[in-house]
Motif scaffolding. Structure first.
Motif, PDB file in Angstrom:
ATOM      1  N   ALA A   9     -20.864 -51.219 -47.293  1.00  0.00           N
ATOM      2  CA  ALA A   9     -19.791 -50.360 -47.788  1.00  0.00           C
ATOM      3  C   ALA A   9     -18.676 -50.244 -46.755  1.00  0.00           C
ATOM      4  O   ALA A   9     -18.910 -50.309 -45.562  1.00  0.00           O
ATOM      5  N   GLN A  55     -12.705 -50.445 -45.717  1.00  0.00           N
ATOM      6  CA  GLN A  55     -12.571 -50.569 -47.167  1.00  0.00           C
ATOM      7  C   GLN A  55     -11.386 -51.474 -47.514  1.00  0.00           C
ATOM      8  O   GLN A  55     -10.295 -51.327 -46.958  1.00  0.00           O
ATOM      9  N   SER A  67     -26.122 -56.462 -51.714  1.00  0.00           N
ATOM     10  CA  SER A  67     -25.164 -55.453 -51.258  1.00  0.00           C
ATOM     11  C   SER A  67     -25.840 -54.101 -51.043  1.00  0.00           C
ATOM     12  O   SER A  67     -26.751 -53.725 -51.779  1.00  0.00           O
ATOM     13  N   ALA A 114     -19.238 -51.670 -56.928  1.00  0.00           N
ATOM     14  CA  ALA A 114     -19.254 -52.600 -55.790  1.00  0.00           C
ATOM     15  C   ALA A 114     -20.342 -53.671 -55.911  1.00  0.00           C
ATOM     16  O   ALA A 114     -20.099 -54.852 -55.659  1.00  0.00           O
ATOM     17  N   ASP A 145     -23.721 -51.445 -50.756  1.00  0.00           N
ATOM     18  CA  ASP A 145     -22.552 -50.586 -50.954  1.00  0.00           C
ATOM     19  C   ASP A 145     -22.794 -49.665 -52.148  1.00  0.00           C
ATOM     20  O   ASP A 145     -22.601 -50.053 -53.295  1.00  0.00           O
ATOM     21  N   TYR A 157     -21.306 -46.705 -52.367  1.00  0.00           N
ATOM     22  CA  TYR A 157     -20.226 -45.720 -52.391  1.00  0.00           C
ATOM     23  C   TYR A 157     -19.249 -45.936 -53.529  1.00  0.00           C
ATOM     24  O   TYR A 157     -18.752 -45.003 -54.129  1.00  0.00           O
ATOM     25  N   ARG A 158     -18.993 -47.210 -53.803  1.00  0.00           N
ATOM     26  CA  ARG A 158     -18.080 -47.495 -54.892  1.00  0.00           C
ATOM     27  C   ARG A 158     -18.932 -47.955 -56.068  1.00  0.00           C
ATOM     28  O   ARG A 158     -19.731 -48.886 -55.927  1.00  0.00           O
TER      29      ARG A 158
END
Ligand SMILES: Nc1nc2c(ncn2[C@@H]2O[C@H](COP(=O)(O)OP(=O)(O)OP(=O)(O)O)[C@@H](O)[C@H]2O)c(=O)[nH]1
Ligand SMILES: [Mg+2]
Length: 443
Positions: free
Chosen positions: A195, A108, A140, A148, A142, A144-145
């Motif tokens: 991620a 990260q 992407s 993102a 990702d 998780y965020r």
């Protein structure tokens, strides 16, 4: 970049090259200093030991004699070792094969998303220079965020690359969806952002492994934050053991970074670092050049290349003669002319300037070099029109002799006077350098 290592190495070698002879004692002192600077640069202890051993073996095995000065030879050995550590010579510049999927992985905040945009932009620019365009897709997985994926969408707009957002929310399913879009639309390159986690963890690695199994990307690019120092090596090793990767991008090399990360990574993992991130902006990406990096670490400009070139070009005898003239503090116009001829053999002033360390700080413009070039040509012609006696005793040069020489060389008397005052200065220099045993540069 690599300032820390560079400064250290420079000071070591400045001391060293100022000395006439290498003794066992000062070799050892130097090697100890190198070791300390690597330690301070956060290179893992074990690697330093190995590096030092390989350098020592070379120093002991080689007779420090020949056309290069011993100090230069030691530099050359260290440079060669360093180069081998950083990836070796003569690598052809990196370029992605087409078509390819590039999966970008890393911890990260290491710089994955930014680097995806930077690489895509870089590929595009390269293609444009050859009058081509590339069909590049950014996507992407990702989840998780929260922001993102938006971040990547923003960046893709900024660089004018295509972007695709999958409606799937499971990373592996999304990856598969993205991949079929990439194929269906006939893109040439897919950069897949993934991620990151604060630490390497098994869930993350498993997820990346699953995506890897599904997409079989040709490139698995590990983004390594150069600021993390020694820890970056552990990160790289953890990724290598699980997902595996075949290329690396070293980000944040513009920061107050120690060279240790690159050094350790290259040596321990033997995988190519292909890009270096050197800032926050999209254009702040460079190809990684082992040779340039080794030179920078040593802080030598390309002094070595220059030294080698000199040794190869200038006959030993000529060099010795010059050396004698210089160390005795006596320099005649003939020596001066010889020196100019030697320089001529090595290349233009502009070429030579590139090899000189510290030239950057002197604010030498290409224009000045050009002028210098013309001036030197004139000098050679003038000396060529003198009699041997005049060359050894410039005091003989009265008005009528100057007139004659000016005509012979096709110059003005003022040019002869300029040469004489330049020669005078050089003589002063030579007197200063007398006995120091150093080849006092070419000016
Ligand atoms: N100075 C500098 N900053 C960089 C570089 N590369 C990335 N950054 C910065 O590092 C920060 C994190 O970059 P991201 O690209 O978002 O990192 P990431 O790996 O995608 O982060 P996560 O998605 O949260 O895992 C941002 O502020 C970037 O501007 C670099 O080469 N130099
Ligand atoms: Mg990111």
């Amino acid at each position: 970049m690599f300032d820390f290592l560079s400064n250290k190495f420079s000071s070591i070698f400045t001391t060293l090259t100022g000395q006439n002879k290498l003794t066992e004692k000062n070799i050892e002192e130097t090697l100890t200093q190198i070791k300390e600077s690597l330690l301070e640069a956060d290179v893992p202890h074990k690697l330093i030991e190995e590096f030092m051993q390989s350098v020592s073996a070379d120093v002991v095995g080689q007779k420090l004699l020949g056309s290069l000065k011993p100090g230069e030879q030691l530099i050359r050995i260290v440079h060669e070792r360093l180069l081998a550590f950083l990836g070796g010579k003569n690598q052809s510049p990196f370029a992605f094969q087409l078509p390819s999927v590039i999966m970008v992985i890393g911890l990260q905040g290491s710089g994955k998303t930014t680097s995806v945009a930077k690489m895509a932009y870089n590929v595009q620019k390269q293609a444009e220079q050859r009058g081509k365009t590339r069909r590049i897709l950014l996507a992407s997985v990702d989840f998780y965020r929260p922001a993102a994926i938006d971040q990547l969408e923003q960046l893709s707009k900024q660089i004018g690359a295509s972007f695709y957002r999958s409606s799937a929310v499971d990373p592996v399913k999304a990856a598969a969806d993205i991949y079929s879009y990439y194929q269906k639309e006939g893109f040439e390159l897919l950069f897949l952002d993934t991620a990151g986690r604060l630490h390497v963890d098994d869930t993350l690695l498993q997820e990346l492994k699953d995506i890897d199994a599904r997409l079989k990307p040709r490139y698995k690019m590990l983004v390594l934050d150069a600021m993390t120092g020694q820890e970056s090596l552990n990160v790289a090793q953890a990724f290598d053991r699980s997902v595996g990767f075949n290329h690396a991008l070293l980000s944040k090399m513009d920061s107050d970074t120690r060279g240790g990360a690159a050094f350790a990574f290259r040596y321990a993992l033997q995988k190519p670092i292909v890009y270096v991130g050197v800032g926050e902006k999209i254009a702040d990406l460079e190809l990684f050049h082992p040779e340039r990096m080794a030179g920078r670490i040593l802080g030598m400009g390309d002094m070595l290349t220059l030294a080698e070139k000199a040794a190869a070009t200038i006959k030993e005898a000529e060099q010795q003669k010059m050396h004698k003239a210089l160390t005795q503090g006596k320099l005649t116009l003939q020596d001066f002319a010889d020196q100019l001829t030697m320089m001529g053999k090595m290349g233009s002033l502009t070429q030579l300037a590139k090899y000189m360390p510290g030239m950057g700080g002197l604010n030498v413009t290409p224009d000045m070099l050009q002028k210098g070039e013309v001036e030197l040509k004139g000098f050679k012609a003038i000396i060529g029109s003198m009699t041997p006696k005049e060359r050894t005793s410039p005091r003989l040069l009265d008005a009528s002799r100057k007139q004659r020489i000016a005509q012979g060389a096709g110059v003005q008397v003022a040019d002869i006077n300029a040469l004489l005052s330049r020669f005078e200065q050089t003589q002063q220099f030579v007197k200063m350098f007398k006995g120091s045993g150093r080849f006092p540069g070419l000016f």
